[in-house]
Design a protein around this motif. Structure first.
Motif, PDB file in Angstrom:
ATOM      1  N   GLY A 136     -57.898  45.641 -33.251  1.00 33.12           N
ATOM      2  CA  GLY A 136     -56.722  46.000 -32.463  1.00 33.12           C
ATOM      3  C   GLY A 136     -57.049  46.483 -31.067  1.00 33.12           C
ATOM      4  O   GLY A 136     -58.216  46.623 -30.673  1.00 33.12           O
ATOM      5  N   ARG A 137     -55.980  46.770 -30.316  1.00 33.18           N
ATOM      6  CA  ARG A 137     -56.090  47.241 -28.931  1.00 33.18           C
ATOM      7  C   ARG A 137     -55.249  48.497 -28.767  1.00 33.18           C
ATOM      8  O   ARG A 137     -54.425  48.818 -29.615  1.00 33.18           O
ATOM      9  CB  ARG A 137     -55.580  46.159 -27.980  1.00 33.18           C
ATOM     10  N   THR A 138     -55.467  49.194 -27.657  1.00 32.65           N
ATOM     11  CA  THR A 138     -54.665  50.378 -27.341  1.00 32.65           C
ATOM     12  C   THR A 138     -53.713  50.041 -26.194  1.00 32.65           C
ATOM     13  O   THR A 138     -54.108  49.437 -25.199  1.00 32.65           O
ATOM     14  CB  THR A 138     -55.560  51.559 -26.950  1.00 32.65           C
ATOM     15  N   TRP A 139     -52.469  50.472 -26.359  1.00 38.42           N
ATOM     16  CA  TRP A 139     -51.418  50.253 -25.370  1.00 38.42           C
ATOM     17  C   TRP A 139     -50.844  51.604 -24.943  1.00 38.42           C
ATOM     18  O   TRP A 139     -50.525  52.436 -25.796  1.00 38.42           O
ATOM     19  CB  TRP A 139     -50.266  49.436 -25.960  1.00 38.42           C
ATOM     20  N   ALA A 140     -50.715  51.793 -23.652  1.00 39.51           N
ATOM     21  CA  ALA A 140     -50.062  52.992 -23.127  1.00 39.51           C
ATOM     22  C   ALA A 140     -48.783  52.574 -22.426  1.00 39.51           C
ATOM     23  O   ALA A 140     -48.822  51.940 -21.365  1.00 39.51           O
ATOM     24  CB  ALA A 140     -50.970  53.728 -22.157  1.00 39.51           C
ATOM     25  N   VAL A 141     -47.653  52.903 -23.042  1.00 38.31           N
ATOM     26  CA  VAL A 141     -46.343  52.588 -22.463  1.00 38.31           C
ATOM     27  C   VAL A 141     -45.844  53.875 -21.820  1.00 38.31           C
ATOM     28  O   VAL A 141     -45.412  54.802 -22.510  1.00 38.31           O
ATOM     29  CB  VAL A 141     -45.365  52.091 -23.541  1.00 38.31           C
ATOM     30  N   LEU A 142     -45.908  53.955 -20.508  1.00 38.17           N
ATOM     31  CA  LEU A 142     -45.679  55.206 -19.792  1.00 38.17           C
ATOM     32  C   LEU A 142     -44.554  55.089 -18.786  1.00 38.17           C
ATOM     33  O   LEU A 142     -44.354  54.022 -18.181  1.00 38.17           O
ATOM     34  CB  LEU A 142     -46.954  55.638 -19.054  1.00 38.17           C
ATOM     35  N   GLU A 155     -54.503  43.879 -17.386  1.00 41.23           N
ATOM     36  CA  GLU A 155     -54.608  45.146 -18.111  1.00 41.23           C
ATOM     37  C   GLU A 155     -53.438  46.074 -17.852  1.00 41.23           C
ATOM     38  O   GLU A 155     -53.204  47.021 -18.607  1.00 41.23           O
ATOM     39  CB  GLU A 155     -55.908  45.869 -17.749  1.00 41.23           C
ATOM     40  N   SER A 156     -52.715  45.876 -16.766  1.00 35.40           N
ATOM     41  CA  SER A 156     -51.548  46.706 -16.480  1.00 35.40           C
ATOM     42  C   SER A 156     -50.397  45.824 -16.032  1.00 35.40           C
ATOM     43  O   SER A 156     -50.598  44.784 -15.404  1.00 35.40           O
ATOM     44  CB  SER A 156     -51.864  47.746 -15.403  1.00 35.40           C
ATOM     45  N   VAL A 157     -49.192  46.275 -16.371  1.00 30.99           N
ATOM     46  CA  VAL A 157     -48.005  45.515 -16.010  1.00 30.99           C
ATOM     47  C   VAL A 157     -46.865  46.483 -15.721  1.00 30.99           C
ATOM     48  O   VAL A 157     -46.772  47.544 -16.350  1.00 30.99           O
ATOM     49  CB  VAL A 157     -47.631  44.523 -17.140  1.00 30.99           C
ATOM     50  N   LEU A 158     -46.018  46.162 -14.797  1.00 27.05           N
ATOM     51  CA  LEU A 158     -44.838  46.951 -14.457  1.00 27.05           C
ATOM     52  C   LEU A 158     -43.613  46.225 -14.978  1.00 27.05           C
ATOM     53  O   LEU A 158     -43.407  45.051 -14.677  1.00 27.05           O
ATOM     54  CB  LEU A 158     -44.744  47.133 -12.941  1.00 27.05           C
ATOM     55  N   VAL A 159     -42.806  46.933 -15.793  1.00 19.11           N
ATOM     56  CA  VAL A 159     -41.558  46.350 -16.293  1.00 19.11           C
ATOM     57  C   VAL A 159     -40.392  47.224 -15.860  1.00 19.11           C
ATOM     58  O   VAL A 159     -40.560  48.406 -15.566  1.00 19.11           O
ATOM     59  CB  VAL A 159     -41.577  46.183 -17.827  1.00 19.11           C
ATOM     60  N   SER A 160     -39.215  46.665 -15.841  1.00 21.24           N
ATOM     61  CA  SER A 160     -38.069  47.325 -15.221  1.00 21.24           C
ATOM     62  C   SER A 160     -37.474  48.444 -16.066  1.00 21.24           C
ATOM     63  O   SER A 160     -37.019  49.455 -15.524  1.00 21.24           O
ATOM     64  CB  SER A 160     -36.980  46.287 -14.922  1.00 21.24           C
ATOM     65  N   VAL A 177     -48.521  49.692 -19.774  1.00 22.06           N
ATOM     66  CA  VAL A 177     -47.186  49.166 -19.473  1.00 22.06           C
ATOM     67  C   VAL A 177     -46.428  50.279 -18.771  1.00 22.06           C
ATOM     68  O   VAL A 177     -46.046  51.275 -19.397  1.00 22.06           O
ATOM     69  CB  VAL A 177     -46.450  48.728 -20.750  1.00 22.06           C
ATOM     70  N   ALA A 178     -46.236  50.152 -17.473  1.00 20.91           N
ATOM     71  CA  ALA A 178     -45.519  51.147 -16.679  1.00 20.91           C
ATOM     72  C   ALA A 178     -44.050  50.756 -16.646  1.00 20.91           C
ATOM     73  O   ALA A 178     -43.709  49.640 -16.254  1.00 20.91           O
ATOM     74  CB  ALA A 178     -46.085  51.220 -15.273  1.00 20.91           C
ATOM     75  N   VAL A 179     -43.175  51.687 -17.049  1.00 20.97           N
ATOM     76  CA  VAL A 179     -41.762  51.369 -17.248  1.00 20.97           C
ATOM     77  C   VAL A 179     -40.908  52.110 -16.231  1.00 20.97           C
ATOM     78  O   VAL A 179     -40.955  53.347 -16.142  1.00 20.97           O
ATOM     79  CB  VAL A 179     -41.309  51.749 -18.666  1.00 20.97           C
ATOM     80  N   GLY A 180     -40.108  51.386 -15.474  1.00 16.29           N
ATOM     81  CA  GLY A 180     -39.154  52.028 -14.575  1.00 16.29           C
ATOM     82  C   GLY A 180     -39.338  51.627 -13.130  1.00 16.29           C
ATOM     83  O   GLY A 180     -39.798  50.517 -12.825  1.00 16.29           O
ATOM     84  N   GLY A 181     -38.980  52.558 -12.223  1.00 14.19           N
ATOM     85  CA  GLY A 181     -38.950  52.249 -10.806  1.00 14.19           C
ATOM     86  C   GLY A 181     -40.143  52.758 -10.029  1.00 14.19           C
ATOM     87  O   GLY A 181     -41.290  52.462 -10.346  1.00 14.19           O
ATOM     88  N   ARG A 182     -39.868  53.593  -9.018  1.00 15.45           N
ATOM     89  CA  ARG A 182     -40.880  54.002  -8.056  1.00 15.45           C
ATOM     90  C   ARG A 182     -42.070  54.691  -8.705  1.00 15.45           C
ATOM     91  O   ARG A 182     -43.227  54.316  -8.464  1.00 15.45           O
ATOM     92  CB  ARG A 182     -40.246  54.938  -7.023  1.00 15.45           C
ATOM     93  N   GLU A 183     -41.836  55.691  -9.546  1.00 16.37           N
ATOM     94  CA  GLU A 183     -42.939  56.421 -10.148  1.00 16.37           C
ATOM     95  C   GLU A 183     -43.764  55.523 -11.057  1.00 16.37           C
ATOM     96  O   GLU A 183     -44.992  55.650 -11.126  1.00 16.37           O
ATOM     97  CB  GLU A 183     -42.427  57.623 -10.935  1.00 16.37           C
ATOM     98  N   ALA A 184     -43.109  54.602 -11.773  1.00 12.66           N
ATOM     99  CA  ALA A 184     -43.850  53.664 -12.619  1.00 12.66           C
ATOM    100  C   ALA A 184     -44.743  52.766 -11.774  1.00 12.66           C
ATOM    101  O   ALA A 184     -45.871  52.443 -12.170  1.00 12.66           O
ATOM    102  CB  ALA A 184     -42.877  52.832 -13.443  1.00 12.66           C
TER     103      ALA A 184
END
Length: 474
Positions: free
Chosen positions: A364-370, A423-428, A400-407
């Motif tokens: 497996g892998r580790t995911w950080a949804v922040l 390795e990193s992605v920005l989602v809305s 996985v960075a979630v949201g707007g400016r701070e993400a």
């Protein structure tokens, strides 16, 4: 709550009885502020909120069995009418705690308050009847409501105290004067409101200033590993007990190690001896929380073996705080989405990294949804950037960075630290995060979900667990 007549309640709160034929009628049930929680014999405190006015639900409360309503105006049913309901609730709590003579343990800190409070509660209830703050109801309303749950049998009352400014904790300690005061740490939570760590330390230290003297039994339990907390010993006349990993700590840990699942194990040392502890909680940061709980329990007379046994059996009482659930397909979801600040975010990421070994062993892998950390003021960009960088340094498989400016600042930090591929992605938003995870998760993966409460990222964790039965830590 202890039994009080409506006449006594009116006298304590400075109110007057209204529509009450017999003021000697006694309140024997709980005090609540939600009419749906009223029980027979209880008291309903009516607050006028931003969207809902509790006075409009007075008849419903009476029909459900409330003896009376604590109200700011007549409500057509039996009521104690007071000038200010919040102040009246506080006065009632102060009177009840004063009559009981219960040992009051108050704790505060920038991070870990609720987790530590839950540990203290679970340890102390093995010793004697204990009442504690549910969840994080640690403000001017939640604290007196908790105190009013105490009865004649209650020996320990454990109260979490929050602060958003200077004077807040002084006010709370005035409602329920503590004998034991615990300060966990001084971090950057709400730094945008306070203006700096020194101001945060000033506010948190109000707790130790409120304690009785050592001769009167007052005890300040302070974190020996945090210089700003350790320095608070000069602000109190109470006896000081230090906890931490420092060599001079009265209650300390040695041989700290992590299990393959990411649960800390250590040897607990107190002035009366030592004993081994393995926590059911996840993350090395819980060692400090456990030491704080052990220090309080030691002050209250528990033996080191009793404390170690209780700590090793303690779990998570409050929802969405490092709540670990393994799905049927082998995906593990870590719901830590109740709130976030830089300290707790770093602690959660390190816990995820510690769980990574077991995850990789299963392919497996580790995911950080922040998501966003709120109320950081001018420090916001730097703190979000630092968290993104830390995720890369800890070899988190995917951010996985979630949201707007701070993400976007979270993702930028990861990018600048060397995360240049996928390795990193920005989602809305949360739904976009759920869609991404559902399409890419595989057995053995571990997913951490964390952000400030206002972001509502618990929706991601709950969506990932939908159909998995009751959410519960394993």
């Amino acid at each position: 709550m202890i039994a009080l007549s409506l006449a006594e309640i009116a006298d304590i709160t400075g109110g007057r009885t209204h529509d009450i034929p017999d003021p000697s009628v006694t309140v024997t049930g709980s005090v609540v502020i939600d009419s749906r929680e009223v029980e027979p014999g209880g008291l309903f405190a009516a607050f006028a909120g931003e969207h809902v006015d509790g006075h409009d639900y007075a008849e419903r409360a009476a029909a459900a069995g409330a003896v009376a309503v604590l109200a700011a105006r007549p409500v057509g049913v039996p009521a104690v009418v007071v000038p200010d309901v919040e102040a009246a609730l506080g006065a009632l709590a102060r009177a009840v705690v004063g009559r009981l003579g219960t040992d009051v343990v108050a704790l505060t800190g920038s991070a870990g308050k609720t987790s530590t409070k839950d540990l203290i509660a679970q340890v102390l209830q093995n010793h004697a009847p204990t009442v504690w703050t549910p969840g994080s109801l640690n403000n001017e309303i939640g604290l007196p409501l908790t105190a009013l749950k105490a009865t004649e049998d209650t020996r320990h009352l454990v109260l979490e105290m929050g602060a958003r400014g200077i004077g807040h904790i002084t006010y709370l300690t005035g409602l329920t004067p503590p004998r034991i005061g615990l300060v966990l740490n001084v971090g950057t939570a709400h730094i945008g409101e306070f203006g700096g760590r020194e101001q945060i330390a000033q506010a948190k230290g109000e707790l130790v200033e409120a304690l009785p003297t050592a001769a009167e039994g007052g005890v300040a339990v302070l974190n020996a590993d945090d210089p700003l907390v350790r320095a608070m010993s000069s602000r109190t006349q109470a006896r000081t007990v230090l906890f931490g990993e420092a060599d001079d700590a009265d209650v300390r840990a040695s041989e700290v190690r992590m299990t393959p699942q990411g649960q800390p194990s250590f040897t607990l040392h107190t002035p009366t001896g030592c004993s081994d502890v393995t926590l059911r909680l996840y993350g090395e940061h819980h060692v400090s929380n456990a030491l704080a709980a052990a220090a309080v329990a030691h002050v209250l007379g528990m033996s080191v073996d009793e404390i170690a046994t209780a700590l090793s059996g303690a779990g998570t009482l409050s929802r969405w705080r490092m709540e670990v659930t393994e799905r049927a397909d082998g995906v593990t979801v870590v719901n830590d989405a109740y709130n976030a600040n830089p300290e707790s975010m770093r602690a959660a990421l390190r816990a995820l990294a510690a769980m990574g070994g077991a995850a990789r062993a299963k392919g497996g892998r580790t995911w950080a949804v922040l998501g966003r950390m709120a109320e950081l003021g001018d420090e916001s960009l730097a703190e979000h950037d630092a968290v993104g960088r830390l995720a890369v340094r800890l070899n988190v498989s995917k951010l996985v960075a979630v949201g707007g400016r701070e993400a976007s600042w979270l993702q930028l930090g990861a990018y600048n630290e060397g995360s240049w591929g996928e390795e990193s992605v920005l989602v809305s938003d949360a739904q976009a995060a759920v869609d991404l995870l559902r399409s890419e998760l595989r057995p053995g993966d571990v997913v951490l979900v964390k952000a400030s409460r206002s972001v509502g990222l618990e929706r991601v964790a709950l969506a990932l667990l939908e159909g998995e039965g009751e959410v519960a830590g394993r």
